[in-house]
Design a protein around this motif. Structure first.
Motif, PDB file in Angstrom:
ATOM      1  N   ASP A  62       0.854  -1.189   0.000  1.00  0.00           N
ATOM      2  CA  ASP A  62       0.000   0.000   0.000  1.00  0.00           C
ATOM      3  C   ASP A  62       0.889   1.237   0.000  1.00  0.00           C
ATOM      4  OD1 ASP A  62      -1.754   2.044   0.453  1.00  0.00           O
ATOM      5  OD2 ASP A  62      -2.478   1.317   2.396  1.00  0.00           O
ATOM      6  N   GLU A 110      -2.693   6.543  -7.472  1.00  0.00           N
ATOM      7  CA  GLU A 110      -3.080   7.651  -6.588  1.00  0.00           C
ATOM      8  C   GLU A 110      -2.636   8.934  -7.264  1.00  0.00           C
ATOM      9  OE1 GLU A 110      -2.015   7.585  -2.409  1.00  0.00           O
ATOM     10  OE2 GLU A 110      -2.736   5.530  -2.186  1.00  0.00           O
ATOM     11  N   ASP A 164      -7.314   7.154  -1.579  1.00  0.00           N
ATOM     12  CA  ASP A 164      -6.356   6.110  -1.226  1.00  0.00           C
ATOM     13  C   ASP A 164      -6.545   4.875  -2.103  1.00  0.00           C
ATOM     14  OD1 ASP A 164      -4.405   4.816   0.218  1.00  0.00           O
ATOM     15  OD2 ASP A 164      -5.628   4.502   2.014  1.00  0.00           O
TER      16      ASP A 164
HETATM   17 CA    CA Z   1      -2.376   4.015  -0.583  1.00  0.00          CA
END
Ligand code: CA
Ligand code: CA
Length: 181
Positions: free
Chosen positions: A35, A84, A73
């Motif tokens: 992430d 993003e 996000d």
């Molecule tokens: Ca992220």
């Protein structure tokens, strides 16, 4: 295309930019997704945030003046192109702002034992309306790092300039927050 070397500075004569962060989905050895997060810090003369809300990231998608907008996000990198984005409109920025710093971090990198070298096809780029003005391949340029301060917009004598910084760190988002608070 202008390809900026680290440390290189250019005058910017457009008001609108986009910062794009992209990566491919894959899982680390531990079976956890990567992430990545793009964030922006809007700073004043003293190199500190104008206010808490001027830290624009996945939990605060818009600066109070509307000049910096995070489009949301992405937790896994799923999707093509920029996963993003942060949109900047200098026409709207507070007159108190003298700098906008941009960073990329890996969420929970420590806990998940992750770094950019493990993330496939990760990049961060800056585009104006027409073209890409800077791009870093994170996997190659910052293989052992977990965060990158990749560039900043700053105002000098009333003129906004962009500087490609390209500094990698083994730290997380919290350290940048501490630095700019
Ligand atoms: Ca992220
Ligand atoms: Ca992707």
């Amino acid at each position: 295309m202008i390809n900026l070397e680290k440390g290189q500075r250019v005058n910017v004569d457009v008001q609108q930019f986009s910062i794009g962060l992209g990566w491919d989905t894959n899982q680390s050895n531990t079976g956890v997704d990567f992430d990545l997060d793009a964030s922006a810090f809007i700073l004043g003369e003293n190199k500190k945030l104008l206010s808490d809300e001027n830290f624009v990231f996945y939990n605060n998608l818009k600066s109070p003046d509307g000049s910096v907008i995070h489009t949301g996000d992405n937790l896994t990198g799923e999707g093509e192109g920029d996963d993003e984005s942060i949109l900047i409109d200098l026409a709207k920025i507070s007159p108190l702002a003298t700098e906008i710093c941009f960073v990329v971090t890996i969420h929970k990198a420590d806990e998940r034992k992750q770094n950019f070298g493990q993330v496939h096809n990760s990049f961060i780029r800056v585009c104006d309306k027409n073209e890409e003005i800077m791009k870093y391949e994170l996997e190659e340029d910052f293989s052992i790092e977990t965060s990158v301060e990749f560039g900043r917009l700053y105002k000098k004598n009333g003129q906004w300039k962009f500087e490609a910084i390209g500094l990698g760190y083994k730290q997380g988002l919290q350290e940048f927050i501490n630095k700019y608070n």
